[in-house]
Design a protein around this motif. Structure first.
Motif, PDB file in Angstrom:
ATOM      1  N   ASN A  43       0.832  -1.204   0.000  1.00 50.50           N
ATOM      2  CA  ASN A  43       0.000   0.000   0.000  1.00 50.50           C
ATOM      3  C   ASN A  43       0.865   1.253   0.000  1.00 50.50           C
ATOM      4  O   ASN A  43       2.082   1.179   0.247  1.00 50.50           O
ATOM      5  N   PRO A  44       0.283   2.434  -0.247  1.00 46.68           N
ATOM      6  CA  PRO A  44       1.064   3.669  -0.339  1.00 46.68           C
ATOM      7  C   PRO A  44       1.704   4.116   0.965  1.00 46.68           C
ATOM      8  O   PRO A  44       2.575   4.997   0.957  1.00 46.68           O
TER       9      PRO A  44
ATOM     10  N   GLU B 292       1.636   3.212  -5.591  1.00 45.68           N
ATOM     11  CA  GLU B 292       0.663   4.274  -5.796  1.00 45.68           C
ATOM     12  C   GLU B 292      -0.732   3.901  -5.294  1.00 45.68           C
ATOM     13  O   GLU B 292      -1.583   4.769  -5.114  1.00 45.68           O
ATOM     14  N   SER B 293      -0.952   2.608  -5.054  1.00 45.19           N
ATOM     15  CA  SER B 293      -2.262   2.162  -4.583  1.00 45.19           C
ATOM     16  C   SER B 293      -2.085   0.912  -3.719  1.00 45.19           C
ATOM     17  O   SER B 293      -0.982   0.370  -3.604  1.00 45.19           O
ATOM     18  N   THR B 294      -3.172   0.459  -3.128  1.00 43.05           N
ATOM     19  CA  THR B 294      -3.163  -0.787  -2.365  1.00 43.05           C
ATOM     20  C   THR B 294      -3.550  -1.932  -3.306  1.00 43.05           C
ATOM     21  O   THR B 294      -4.585  -1.876  -3.978  1.00 43.05           O
TER      22      THR B 294
ATOM     23  N   GLU C 143      -2.731  -4.707 -11.523  1.00 41.54           N
ATOM     24  CA  GLU C 143      -3.219  -3.457 -10.929  1.00 41.54           C
ATOM     25  C   GLU C 143      -2.152  -2.368 -10.945  1.00 41.54           C
ATOM     26  O   GLU C 143      -2.456  -1.191 -11.122  1.00 41.54           O
ATOM     27  N   GLU C 144      -0.912  -2.748 -10.721  1.00 40.05           N
ATOM     28  CA  GLU C 144       0.174  -1.767 -10.713  1.00 40.05           C
ATOM     29  C   GLU C 144       1.482  -2.506 -10.954  1.00 40.05           C
ATOM     30  O   GLU C 144       1.648  -3.651 -10.523  1.00 40.05           O
TER      31      GLU C 144
END
Length: 214
Positions: A72-73, A200-202, A122-123
C-alpha cells in the motif's frame, strides 16, 4: 546475454561458493603466470565450472501457488518490510504420492524458481527497482519481525529498472531443503529491503514458487 543478466547469473552461480572462490583467488594471486590474466577471466572460468558441474537428475517439480500479500502507499521507502503468509501447506508428501516416488529414493530438494506478480495487473512492481527481495521459509509461529528465521529460499539482489507486473527470483542456494518441505506447513516470509518509492495504490501481490526434486 546482456551485461545486467550476466551479473545476475554470476551472482546466482557463485552465491554460497565463497570458500571455493577464496581458494581460486589465493591461487590467482600466488601464481605468477595466472597474474598476467585479468581477474575477470578467472571469475568467468569459475562461473563456467560451477554452471557445467554435473547435477543429479531432476525427477519432478513441487509447485507452491495461490499465496498473496498486500502492499500500500503507506509503506516507508527507507524501511525493510516483512510480509508473512502463515501456515502454508507444503503438500510435498502428497505430490510424492501422486508421482509414485518414495521419499527414500530422492537425493535432494532445492529451490528452483519463484515469481512475484501483481494480481490483475493493478500496478507495476517498479517500486522495487534497485532494491533486494528475499523469500524465507520459517517455522510456523515465528515472530513477524524476526528477519533471519528459518532458511532463505529465493532472492533477487538488484531489481532492474522497468520491472513490469512480474518479478522473477532465483533459488537461494543449492542446499537440501527437505527438512522444511516435508513439514505439514511453513510460514512464508517475503522481505523487501527498502523501496524506490511507495506503491501508488493498495493491491495484492501473488507469490509462486517451484522446488526441484532430484
Amino acid at each position: 546475454m546482456p551485461a545486467t543478466e550476466m551479473i545476475f547469473h554470476t551472482r546466482f552461480v557463485l552465491r554460497n561458493k565463497n570458500s571455493t572462490m577464496k581458494k581460486l583467488t589465493a591461487f590467482y594471486t600466488s601464481n605468477a603466470s595466472f597474474r598476467t590474466l585479468p581477474l575477470a577471466s578467472l571469475l568467468l572460468v569459475a562461473c563456467l565450472f560451477f554452471s557445467c558441474k554435473k547435477e543429479s537428475k531432476s525427477l519432478f517439480i513441487i509447485p507452491m501457488s495461490n499465496l498473496t500479500f498486500s502492499v500500500n502507499p503507506a509503506l516507508d521507502p527507507f524501511a525493510t518490510h516483512f510480509f508473512t503468509i502463515k501456515n502454508v501447506p507444503t503438500n510435498a508428501l502428497a505430490v510424492f504420492a501422486l508421482e509414485g516416488v518414495d521419499t527414500a529414493d530422492i537425493k535432494t530438494i532445492v529451490p528452483r524458481f519463484a515469481r512475484l506478480s501483481a494480481i490483475f495487473n493493478e500496478e507495476k512492481l517498479d517500486f522495487l527497482r534497485e532494491r533486494e527481495v528475499i523469500i524465507r521459509f520459517c517455522p510456523p509461529g515465528t515472530s513477524d519481525t524476526q528477519e533471519y528465521c528459518g532458511r532463505e529460499m529465493f532472492y533477487r539482489d538488484y531489481v532492474p529498472f522497468g520491472t513490469g507486473y512480474d518479478l522473477d527470483l532465483y533459488g537461494g542456494n543449492d542446499a537440501d531443503v527437505r527438512d522444511l518441505l516435508f513439514q505439514p506447513t511453513v510460514d512464508v516470509r517475503v522481505i523487501l529491503r527498502g523501496l524506490a518509492f511507495p506503491p501508488e495504490s493498495t493491491f495484492d501481490v501473488n507469490v509462486y514458487m517451484e522446488f526441484e526434486v532430484r
